[in-house]
Design an enzyme around this catalytic site. Structure first.
Site, PDB file in Angstrom:
ATOM      1  N   ARG A   1       0.821  -1.209   0.000  1.00 12.04           N
ATOM      2  CA  ARG A   1       0.000   0.000   0.000  1.00 12.04           C
ATOM      3  C   ARG A   1       0.866   1.274   0.000  1.00 12.04           C
ATOM      4  O   ARG A   1       0.522   2.273  -0.631  1.00 12.04           O
ATOM      5  CB  ARG A   1      -0.889  -0.054   1.251  1.00 12.04           C
ATOM      6  CG  ARG A   1      -2.013   0.888   1.252  1.00 12.04           C
ATOM      7  CD  ARG A   1      -3.191   0.388   0.464  1.00 12.04           C
ATOM      8  NE  ARG A   1      -4.222   1.416   0.515  1.00 12.04           N
ATOM      9  CZ  ARG A   1      -5.504   1.208   0.285  1.00 12.04           C
ATOM     10  NH1 ARG A   1      -5.928   0.015  -0.055  1.00 12.04           N
ATOM     11  NH2 ARG A   1      -6.363   2.189   0.355  1.00 12.04           N
TER      12      ARG A   1
ATOM     13  N   ASN B   1     -12.477  15.974  -0.456  1.00 16.07           N
ATOM     14  CA  ASN B   1     -13.255  14.772  -0.749  1.00 16.07           C
ATOM     15  C   ASN B   1     -14.731  15.081  -0.573  1.00 16.07           C
ATOM     16  O   ASN B   1     -15.105  15.841   0.320  1.00 16.07           O
ATOM     17  CB  ASN B   1     -12.853  13.644   0.214  1.00 16.07           C
ATOM     18  CG  ASN B   1     -13.553  12.336  -0.108  1.00 16.07           C
ATOM     19  OD1 ASN B   1     -13.868  12.048  -1.262  1.00 16.07           O
ATOM     20  ND2 ASN B   1     -13.808  11.533   0.914  1.00 16.07           N
ATOM     21  N   THR B   2     -15.543  14.500  -1.427  1.00 13.71           N
ATOM     22  CA  THR B   2     -16.983  14.633  -1.264  1.00 13.71           C
ATOM     23  C   THR B   2     -17.541  13.317  -0.724  1.00 13.71           C
ATOM     24  O   THR B   2     -17.161  12.233  -1.154  1.00 13.71           O
ATOM     25  CB  THR B   2     -17.666  15.059  -2.573  1.00 13.71           C
ATOM     26  OG1 THR B   2     -19.074  15.050  -2.373  1.00 13.71           O
ATOM     27  CG2 THR B   2     -17.307  14.178  -3.734  1.00 13.71           C
ATOM     28  N   HIS B   3     -18.447  13.453   0.271  1.00 17.63           N
ATOM     29  CA  HIS B   3     -18.960  12.283   0.986  1.00 17.63           C
ATOM     30  C   HIS B   3     -20.490  12.334   1.024  1.00 17.63           C
ATOM     31  O   HIS B   3     -21.059  13.402   1.325  1.00 17.63           O
ATOM     32  CB  HIS B   3     -18.390  12.268   2.414  1.00 17.63           C
ATOM     33  CG  HIS B   3     -18.862  11.100   3.213  1.00 17.63           C
ATOM     34  ND1 HIS B   3     -18.392   9.824   3.006  1.00 17.63           N
ATOM     35  CD2 HIS B   3     -19.785  11.016   4.205  1.00 17.63           C
ATOM     36  CE1 HIS B   3     -18.999   8.996   3.844  1.00 17.63           C
ATOM     37  NE2 HIS B   3     -19.844   9.687   4.571  1.00 17.63           N
TER      38      HIS B   3
ATOM     39  N   GLY C   1      -7.333  10.896   8.933  1.00 15.91           N
ATOM     40  CA  GLY C   1      -8.402  10.019   9.391  1.00 15.91           C
ATOM     41  C   GLY C   1      -9.340   9.606   8.263  1.00 15.91           C
ATOM     42  O   GLY C   1      -9.142   9.953   7.096  1.00 15.91           O
TER      43      GLY C   1
ATOM     44  N   ASP D   1     -12.632  10.315   6.780  1.00 15.88           N
ATOM     45  CA  ASP D   1     -13.725  11.292   6.690  1.00 15.88           C
ATOM     46  C   ASP D   1     -13.788  12.208   7.919  1.00 15.88           C
ATOM     47  O   ASP D   1     -14.872  12.579   8.364  1.00 15.88           O
ATOM     48  CB  ASP D   1     -15.076  10.581   6.475  1.00 15.88           C
ATOM     49  CG  ASP D   1     -15.098   9.762   5.191  1.00 15.88           C
ATOM     50  OD1 ASP D   1     -14.355  10.109   4.256  1.00 15.88           O
ATOM     51  OD2 ASP D   1     -15.859   8.778   5.128  1.00 15.88           O
TER      52      ASP D   1
HETATM   53  C1  GRF Z   1     -20.667   9.969  -4.567  1.00 14.76           C
HETATM   54  O1  GRF Z   1     -21.883   9.986  -3.879  1.00 14.76           O
HETATM   55  C2  GRF Z   1     -19.510   9.997  -3.625  1.00 14.76           C
HETATM   56  O2  GRF Z   1     -19.677  10.855  -2.539  1.00 14.76           O
HETATM   57  C3  GRF Z   1     -19.480   8.568  -3.184  1.00 14.76           C
HETATM   58  O3  GRF Z   1     -19.692   7.841  -4.371  1.00 14.76           O
HETATM   59  C4  GRF Z   1     -20.461   8.631  -5.259  1.00 14.76           C
HETATM   60  C5  GRF Z   1     -19.685   8.764  -6.535  1.00 14.76           C
HETATM   61  O4  GRF Z   1     -20.497   9.136  -7.593  1.00 14.76           O
HETATM   62  N1  GRF Z   1     -18.272   8.242  -2.500  1.00 14.76           N
HETATM   63  P1  GRF Z   1     -19.913   9.464  -9.033  1.00 14.76           P
HETATM   64  O5  GRF Z   1     -18.879   8.407  -9.389  1.00 14.76           O
HETATM   65  O6  GRF Z   1     -19.315  10.842  -8.986  1.00 14.76           O
HETATM   66  O7  GRF Z   1     -21.102   9.397  -9.940  1.00 14.76           O
END
Ligand code: GRF
Length: 206
Positions: free
Chosen positions: A71, A113-115, A149, A151
């Site tokens: 990794r 990052n989007t969550h 961490g 998220d």
């Molecule tokens: C998003 O909801 C992201 O937050 C999550 O997976 C989804 C990815 O969607 N981790 P996409 O590949 O951008 O359509």
């Protein structure tokens, strides 16, 4: 964070459908948006996210964990690949791997990052499913600065979504993704144009 002149250079990391990536690509088509996607990286082949990048003429790279000794070696390779594109901002948009310590250190403060949940609730791989299973009435999407961490980094923006009585994981996640894309485009654009500061956990876009 301040930037060099010209549009902000975005490197976007994906693992799947890439609809968040597409929203950024579409936004970047307007010069006034203030950013451009200079590369798209993935941890796997054959995904729609990579195809979207290729259709937009954006360079791509794929680094699979299993092609590396361990990794840490994968993390070093990912760090080098992303760094070679000299990003102002690295956007993890549905990238289903945890970047390792060397990556997080190299791009500290400019890796976001989007969550698909309202952090700190429901971190991890299954944000939408975990929120639905818990029975919350409101969930949503969070854009945050990645730290060491899972998220846990400083929150940049959040959008709320009501949970419907008849939601299943797919319907809920799709509704979250709609606001998630809007949030990502809005906030990455503002960060690109105006810069941002991070003081303790407080992220401010002037
Ligand atoms: C998003 O909801 C992201 O937050 C999550 O997976 C989804 C990815 O969607 N981790 P996409 O590949 O951008 O359509």
């Amino acid at each position: 964070m301040t930037r060099r002149s010209g549009p902000a250079r975005l490197v976007v990391l994906v693992s799947g459908a890439g609809t968040n990536l597409q929203a950024l690509l579409d936004a970047c088509a307007d010069p006034a948006y203030g950013a451009r996607v200079v590369a798209v990286g993935a941890d796997r082949d054959g995904i729609e996210g990579l195809a979207r990048a290729e259709r937009s003429g954006v360079p791509t790279f794929v680094l699979r964990v299993r092609d590396h000794a361990d990794r840490a070696a994968w993390d070093a390779a990912l760090t080098d690949a992303v760094a070679s594109f000299e990003p102002d901002l690295v956007v993890s948009a549905g990238f289903m791997k945890l970047a390792g310590p060397s990556f997080v250190a190299r791009f500290a403060g400019r890796f976001v990052n989007t969550h698909p949940a309202l952090l700190p609730s429901f971190p991890g791989m299954h944000g939408a499913a975990d929120a639905l299973a818990y029975g919350v009435k409101v969930t949503g999407a969070t854009l945050f600065v990645v730290d060491e961490g899972v998220d846990t980094g400083p929150i940049i923006a959040q959008r709320a979504v009501d949970v419907a009585d008849d939601d299943d994981v797919e319907s809920l996640h799709e509704r979250i993704k709609t606001v998630e894309r809007e949030m990502l485009v809005d906030v990455v654009g503002r960060m690109s144009r105006d810069g941002w500061t991070i003081n303790d956990r407080r992220v401010t876009i002037p």
